[in-house]
Motif scaffolding. Structure first.
Motif, short mmCIF file in Angstrom:
data_model
loop_
_atom_site.label_atom_id
_atom_site.label_comp_id
_atom_site.label_asym_id
_atom_site.label_seq_id
_atom_site.Cartn_x
_atom_site.Cartn_y
_atom_site.Cartn_z
N LEU A 1 -12.35 -7.16 63.09
CA LEU A 1 -11.49 -6.25 63.52
C LEU A 1 -11.55 -4.83 62.87
O LEU A 1 -11.37 -3.79 63.32
N VAL A 2 -11.99 -4.92 61.63
CA VAL A 2 -12.00 -3.69 60.60
C VAL A 2 -13.24 -3.04 61.00
O VAL A 2 -13.39 -1.84 61.22
N ASP A 3 -14.40 -3.85 60.87
CA ASP A 3 -15.71 -3.21 60.88
C ASP A 3 -16.40 -2.89 62.32
O ASP A 3 -16.76 -1.60 62.36
N GLU A 4 -16.14 -3.85 63.15
CA GLU A 4 -16.56 -3.62 64.47
C GLU A 4 -15.88 -2.89 65.35
O GLU A 4 -16.18 -1.97 66.16
N ARG A 5 -14.54 -3.14 65.31
CA ARG A 5 -13.58 -2.30 66.37
C ARG A 5 -12.69 -1.46 65.49
O ARG A 5 -12.13 -0.23 66.22
N ASN B 1 -9.12 7.64 61.64
CA ASN B 1 -10.21 6.24 61.81
C ASN B 1 -11.21 6.07 60.72
O ASN B 1 -12.04 5.27 60.88
N ASP B 2 -11.22 6.90 59.39
CA ASP B 2 -12.02 6.62 58.48
C ASP B 2 -11.45 5.80 57.27
O ASP B 2 -12.13 5.82 56.10
N GLU C 1 -15.70 2.48 53.58
CA GLU C 1 -16.85 2.01 52.82
C GLU C 1 -16.39 1.17 51.54
O GLU C 1 -17.02 0.22 51.18
N GLU C 2 -14.93 1.53 51.13
CA GLU C 2 -14.37 0.93 50.04
C GLU C 2 -14.17 -0.50 50.40
O GLU C 2 -14.28 -1.50 49.65
N ILE C 3 -13.70 -0.58 51.79
CA ILE C 3 -13.34 -2.08 51.99
C ILE C 3 -14.73 -2.92 52.20
O ILE C 3 -14.67 -4.26 51.78
N LEU D 1 -8.73 -7.94 52.08
CA LEU D 1 -7.87 -6.79 52.13
C LEU D 1 -6.60 -6.85 51.39
O LEU D 1 -5.53 -6.39 51.35
N ASN D 2 -6.77 -8.03 50.25
CA ASN D 2 -5.93 -8.24 49.42
C ASN D 2 -5.21 -7.25 48.47
O ASN D 2 -6.02 -6.18 47.96
N ILE D 3 -4.03 -6.66 48.47
CA ILE D 3 -3.36 -5.62 48.23
C ILE D 3 -3.49 -5.02 46.86
O ILE D 3 -4.29 -3.91 46.75
N PRO D 4 -3.59 -6.00 45.96
CA PRO D 4 -3.96 -5.53 44.55
C PRO D 4 -5.34 -4.77 44.25
O PRO D 4 -5.75 -4.12 43.23
N ARG D 5 -6.23 -5.02 45.23
CA ARG D 5 -7.60 -4.38 45.17
C ARG D 5 -7.64 -3.05 45.37
O ARG D 5 -8.67 -2.21 45.03
#
Length: 514
Positions: free
Chosen positions: A367-371, A404-405, A453-455, A462-466
């Motif tokens: 969902l994040v990388d491809e879409r 979208n970036d 890129e960070e993700i 996607l844990n928020i504290p990261r």
């Protein structure tokens, strides 16, 4: 809130005292909400048809006694309201029966309830009124052993409600609808764990509604695949004008409540389509696409995860199915499938969806990388929901994202007010979340725009504290001060030891070794 609405809410909640102690809140809500709804239907039809008959100098009851008016009155009601109630079955006549202790009261009420659904058969409104009162079980032993006991208890409810003026002749339609919502929230508070089946706290509903309506003043359609009592759908309509409402609900009782809630908020039967069934296993809107989608599905519910769904367009693209024990991503994928290209969806989920691995990790990466559909991740405080104290998050998805970036992360978990044993979001907390989302603002220890890129570097965790650092640095420790304090304590201890030895010597006993 106006004094008028607050007064109405207080009076309606007081009616619940008639059944309090007889059964638990999750059961007696069906009786109270059912009778309020019937009173509304009854007064609505009487008001409308009497207004139509003004030029004839007749009221509804008088006109229905004349043969030439009967069919026209029925048609007028069915076409515009979706149902018909004969004068003999009006709530006002049930009040008269209750007042004189009519021994056929229960039987007459049952007949009146059934006839509402029967009146719509064959019409466009049939699906909206069919079996609406099935959960008002007037034969239940909890109402009393004997028919006379049941008559007495139901009669009390009817008489109490008769003393409350719904003021339907006023244009402020939302006053009664909002009072009904208030009752649902009160029943949810009393119902504990079972509340999650039918109610999303209004503060959370407001956040979702505001998120999916950003930049719009009108929506063609809004959909909720786990619509509960319909409160979340109705909340969206408080933000913008909504043309059509769609919802699916698994629980039969809650499905009935959702339809009642729509009608009580003066949503015409032509403008909503609420259906009963399992959205994941038996989707009933499979060919539809919606401009806005909102949901608070049951957290980590079980589903079949049957291999046949690998050929289902909703789930096939990700390559793996969500596990049987956790349907969270099944709801996400189902909603994305139904989302229109110009639409926004917002869903409440447990935090585990942000970092759990295996199939869920694969779907998250897809969902994040491809879409690149994920627009924002918002962490909410713990203990917001009735029946569970776990912290939750809101995921916002768009198929056509403007930004979208990056993905916006918001940590709103520490900003709330504690009310009794529940945490509550204040208006200022809601505004901060929504404004931060709209402006995609970075606020220290609150929000961060994480690049894709960070993700990727975080392996799509996607844990928020990261992404949002909420660590508070401690004040530096003054070691010299600490040493002085320890020396002072040591001196005080010596004095206490000496005092103890003195008392032991006086008593002729050996002093303890320190």
């Amino acid at each position: 809130m106006s004094d008028k609405q607050q007064n109405l809410e207080t009076k309606l909640w007081a009616v619940a005292d008639v059944l309090r102690g007889t059964m638990d809140a999750n059961e007696f809500k069906n009786y109270i909400l059912g009778f309020i709804f019937y009173k509304y239907l009854s007064e609505k039809i009487e008001l409308r048809l009497t207004n139509e008959l003004k030029q004839d100098g007749l009221d509804f009851e008088q006109a229905y006694a004349i043969d030439k008016f009967k069919e026209d009155l029925r048609q007028e009601a069915i076409e515009n309201l979706g149902y018909f109630i004969e004068p003999q079955d009006l709530f006002s006549n049930l009040v008269k029966q209750a007042s004189v202790g009519d021994e056929d009261l229960i039987q007459n009420v049952e007949r009146a309830f059934k006839k509402v659904g029967d009146s719509s058969i064959g019409g466009e409104s049939a699906q909206d009124f069919e079996n609406l009162f099935d959960d008002v079980d007037l034969q239940s032993s909890k109402l009393g052993r004997e028919v006379s006991d049941k008559n007495k208890l139901i009669g009390q409810i009817i008489k109490h409600l008769s003393e409350i003026d719904f003021e339907l002749e006023n244009d402020e339609n939302d006053i009664l609808g909002d009072a009904y919502e208030y009752l649902i929230s009160q029943f949810a508070s009393d119902a504990g764990k079972k509340a999650g089946e039918f109610y999303t706290p209004q503060e959370v509903s407001k956040i979702l509604a505001k998120l999916v309506t950003v930049g719009k003043n009108r929506l063609k359609s809004v959909y909720d695949p786990a619509c509960g009592s319909g409160s979340l759908l109705l909340r969206v309509s408080k933000e913008v004008r909504v043309t059509d409402f769609y919802g699916q609900e698994l629980n039969q009782t809650t499905y009935n409540l959702a339809r009642m809630n729509m009608i009580l908020h003066d949503v015409n039967f032509n403008d909503f389509d609420i259906r009963q069934g399992d959205s994941l296993e038996e989707p009933l809107f499979i060919d539809e696409r919606f401009e806005a989608i909102v949901a608070n599905p049951p957290f980590s519910a079980k589903w079949s995860s049957d291999k046949k769904f690998l050929d289902d367009e909703r789930f096939s693209a990700a390559g793996k199915l969500p596990p049987k024990s956790k349907a969270d991503y099944a709801f996400v994928e189902h909603m994305i499938y139904h989302l229109d290209e110009n639409g926004t969806m917002a869903i409440v989920l447990p935090h585990g969806v942000l970092f759990r691995g295996a199939a869920e990790g694969t779907i998250r990466k897809f969902l994040v990388d491809e879409r690149n559909y994920l627009d924002a991740v918002i962490g909410l405080p713990a203990n917001l929901f009735h029946g569970t104290s776990i912290p939750t998050c809101v995921l916002v998805f768009k198929k056509c994202r403007e930004e979208n970036d990056d993905i916006l992360f918001i940590d709103a978990s520490q900003e709330f007010e504690k009310v009794k044993n529940q945490n509550k979001l204040r208006e200022s907390d809601i505004d901060k979340i929504v404004n931060t989302y709209i402006n995609r603002e970075e606020i220290d220890k609150y929000s961060h725009r994480a690049s894709l890129e960070e993700i990727k570097e975080n392996d799509f965790n996607l844990n928020i504290p990261r992404y949002v650092d909420t660590f508070e640095e401690e004040e530096p420790v003054d070691l010299d001060e600490v040493c002085k304090e320890l020396e002072k304590i040591s001196e005080e201890m010596k004095e206490v030891d000496a005092e103890i030895k003195k008392y032991c010597d006086e008593l002729g006993i050996k002093a303890p070794l320190f």
